[in-house]
Design a protein around this motif. Sequence first.
Motif, PDB file in Angstrom:
ATOM      1  N   MET A   1     -39.926 -57.360  48.588  1.00 28.24           N
ATOM      2  CA  MET A   1     -39.012 -56.294  48.234  1.00 28.24           C
ATOM      3  C   MET A   1     -37.831 -56.343  49.210  1.00 28.24           C
ATOM      4  N   SER A   2     -36.631 -56.322  48.663  1.00 27.17           N
ATOM      5  CA  SER A   2     -35.447 -56.385  49.506  1.00 27.17           C
ATOM      6  C   SER A   2     -35.227 -55.059  50.232  1.00 27.17           C
ATOM      7  N   PRO A   3     -34.556 -55.098  51.374  1.00 26.99           N
ATOM      8  CA  PRO A   3     -34.246 -53.849  52.090  1.00 26.99           C
ATOM      9  C   PRO A   3     -33.394 -52.904  51.233  1.00 26.99           C
ATOM     10  N   TYR A   4     -32.489 -53.478  50.413  1.00 28.04           N
ATOM     11  CA  TYR A   4     -31.640 -52.663  49.544  1.00 28.04           C
ATOM     12  C   TYR A   4     -32.485 -51.912  48.524  1.00 28.04           C
ATOM     13  N   TYR A   5     -33.442 -52.607  47.901  1.00 29.77           N
ATOM     14  CA  TYR A   5     -34.318 -51.980  46.921  1.00 29.77           C
ATOM     15  C   TYR A   5     -35.119 -50.851  47.568  1.00 29.77           C
ATOM     16  N   LYS A   6     -35.641 -51.112  48.758  1.00 28.71           N
ATOM     17  CA  LYS A   6     -36.416 -50.089  49.475  1.00 28.71           C
ATOM     18  C   LYS A   6     -35.533 -48.891  49.810  1.00 28.71           C
ATOM     19  N   TYR A   7     -34.296 -49.141  50.246  1.00 28.53           N
ATOM     20  CA  TYR A   7     -33.361 -48.066  50.564  1.00 28.53           C
ATOM     21  C   TYR A   7     -33.074 -47.227  49.321  1.00 28.53           C
ATOM     22  N   LYS A   8     -32.791 -47.866  48.201  1.00 25.08           N
ATOM     23  CA  LYS A   8     -32.481 -47.151  46.970  1.00 25.08           C
ATOM     24  C   LYS A   8     -33.699 -46.367  46.477  1.00 25.08           C
ATOM     25  N   LYS A   9     -34.878 -46.938  46.635  1.00 24.47           N
ATOM     26  CA  LYS A   9     -36.103 -46.247  46.237  1.00 24.47           C
ATOM     27  C   LYS A   9     -36.296 -44.985  47.069  1.00 24.47           C
ATOM     28  N   GLU A  10     -35.983 -45.066  48.344  1.00 23.05           N
ATOM     29  CA  GLU A  10     -36.079 -43.886  49.213  1.00 23.05           C
ATOM     30  C   GLU A  10     -35.054 -42.832  48.802  1.00 23.05           C
ATOM     31  N   LYS A  11     -33.833 -43.257  48.475  1.00 21.28           N
ATOM     32  CA  LYS A  11     -32.800 -42.323  48.014  1.00 21.28           C
ATOM     33  C   LYS A  11     -33.218 -41.676  46.700  1.00 21.28           C
ATOM     34  N   LEU A  12     -33.827 -42.447  45.829  1.00 18.55           N
ATOM     35  CA  LEU A  12     -34.303 -41.923  44.556  1.00 18.55           C
ATOM     36  C   LEU A  12     -35.369 -40.854  44.797  1.00 18.55           C
ATOM     37  N   ALA A  13     -36.249 -41.093  45.731  1.00 14.77           N
ATOM     38  CA  ALA A  13     -37.298 -40.114  46.055  1.00 14.77           C
ATOM     39  C   ALA A  13     -36.682 -38.822  46.596  1.00 14.77           C
ATOM     40  N   LEU A  14     -35.640 -38.923  47.418  1.00 11.13           N
ATOM     41  CA  LEU A  14     -34.965 -37.730  47.932  1.00 11.13           C
ATOM     42  C   LEU A  14     -34.292 -36.947  46.799  1.00 11.13           C
ATOM     43  N   LYS A  15     -33.651 -37.656  45.892  1.00 10.28           N
ATOM     44  CA  LYS A  15     -33.010 -36.998  44.747  1.00 10.28           C
ATOM     45  C   LYS A  15     -34.059 -36.318  43.872  1.00 10.28           C
ATOM     46  N   PHE A  16     -35.188 -36.974  43.697  1.00 12.32           N
ATOM     47  CA  PHE A  16     -36.268 -36.384  42.910  1.00 12.32           C
ATOM     48  C   PHE A  16     -36.741 -35.079  43.547  1.00 12.32           C
ATOM     49  N   ASN A  17     -36.953 -35.094  44.859  1.00 11.09           N
ATOM     50  CA  ASN A  17     -37.419 -33.879  45.545  1.00 11.09           C
ATOM     51  C   ASN A  17     -36.432 -32.736  45.366  1.00 11.09           C
ATOM     52  N   THR A  18     -35.149 -33.041  45.416  1.00  8.97           N
ATOM     53  CA  THR A  18     -34.132 -32.014  45.215  1.00  8.97           C
ATOM     54  C   THR A  18     -34.157 -31.520  43.775  1.00  8.97           C
TER      55      THR A  18
ATOM     56  N   THR B   1     -29.147 -44.250  39.776  1.00  7.78           N
ATOM     57  CA  THR B   1     -29.700 -44.924  40.952  1.00  7.78           C
ATOM     58  C   THR B   1     -30.747 -45.955  40.544  1.00  7.78           C
ATOM     59  N   TYR B   2     -31.597 -45.576  39.594  1.00  5.11           N
ATOM     60  CA  TYR B   2     -32.608 -46.517  39.105  1.00  5.11           C
ATOM     61  C   TYR B   2     -31.944 -47.762  38.512  1.00  5.11           C
ATOM     62  N   LEU B   3     -30.918 -47.546  37.713  1.00  7.50           N
ATOM     63  CA  LEU B   3     -30.224 -48.681  37.094  1.00  7.50           C
ATOM     64  C   LEU B   3     -29.552 -49.564  38.149  1.00  7.50           C
ATOM     65  N   VAL B   4     -28.985 -48.962  39.181  1.00  8.64           N
ATOM     66  CA  VAL B   4     -28.363 -49.737  40.264  1.00  8.64           C
ATOM     67  C   VAL B   4     -29.422 -50.552  40.988  1.00  8.64           C
ATOM     68  N   MET B   5     -30.538 -49.926  41.326  1.00 14.54           N
ATOM     69  CA  MET B   5     -31.555 -50.622  42.118  1.00 14.54           C
ATOM     70  C   MET B   5     -32.266 -51.720  41.336  1.00 14.54           C
ATOM     71  N   THR B   6     -32.226 -51.643  40.008  1.00 18.77           N
ATOM     72  CA  THR B   6     -32.863 -52.686  39.193  1.00 18.77           C
ATOM     73  C   THR B   6     -31.835 -53.654  38.605  1.00 18.77           C
ATOM     74  N   ASP B   7     -30.597 -53.576  39.086  1.00 21.11           N
ATOM     75  CA  ASP B   7     -29.505 -54.448  38.629  1.00 21.11           C
ATOM     76  C   ASP B   7     -29.230 -54.320  37.132  1.00 21.11           C
ATOM     77  N   ASN B   8     -29.358 -53.111  36.600  1.00 21.99           N
ATOM     78  CA  ASN B   8     -29.089 -52.868  35.183  1.00 21.99           C
ATOM     79  C   ASN B   8     -27.962 -51.858  34.966  1.00 21.99           C
ATOM     80  N   TYR B   9     -27.207 -51.591  36.024  1.00 18.56           N
ATOM     81  CA  TYR B   9     -26.107 -50.628  35.944  1.00 18.56           C
ATOM     82  C   TYR B   9     -24.867 -51.303  35.379  1.00 18.56           C
ATOM     83  N   ILE B  10     -24.161 -50.580  34.518  1.00 21.26           N
ATOM     84  CA  ILE B  10     -22.886 -51.031  33.968  1.00 21.26           C
ATOM     85  C   ILE B  10     -21.880 -49.908  34.195  1.00 21.26           C
TER      86      ILE B  10
END
Length: 150
Positions: A1-18, A62-71
Amino acid sequence: MSPYYKYKKEKLALKFNTAKDVLTLMQDAMKEYSNTKSIHLRRAILGYFQDFCEYIIDMCETYLVMTDNYIDGCSAVDLVNRARIYGFIDDTLCEFITNFVRLRNRYTHDYYKRGNVEEDILKCCYSDMMYIQIFLEISDQEVHLNFNNK
């Protein structure tokens, strides 16, 4: 798992909590509003509804960005649909979120018809959001947003 993916996953978890916190605040305000009909609580519900929609849209993006599916240039509804296509949400949750986003869009952009849209949002909140629960499932390989509407 790349550091970027892990970072985005952590940001996603924070957004979810909010988002989950805002949903709880909205549900509590709805319970109180049922008893008081306070204009302040009505406005709070509308604000929480908008905030909840924004957090869910942001999570989809964020999910789309972290999975390289964002347009670039996707509307909020497009982001939600793309998040469904790429496995973040299922068809049923996509339909729920899409309805919420369309109401939010009407509220934001059709300000001359705001009274009718406010009533539609309150109906949606009491029929669809009063008992909804959201869950973020994160593993090393996958991330999914799920819900229960009971």
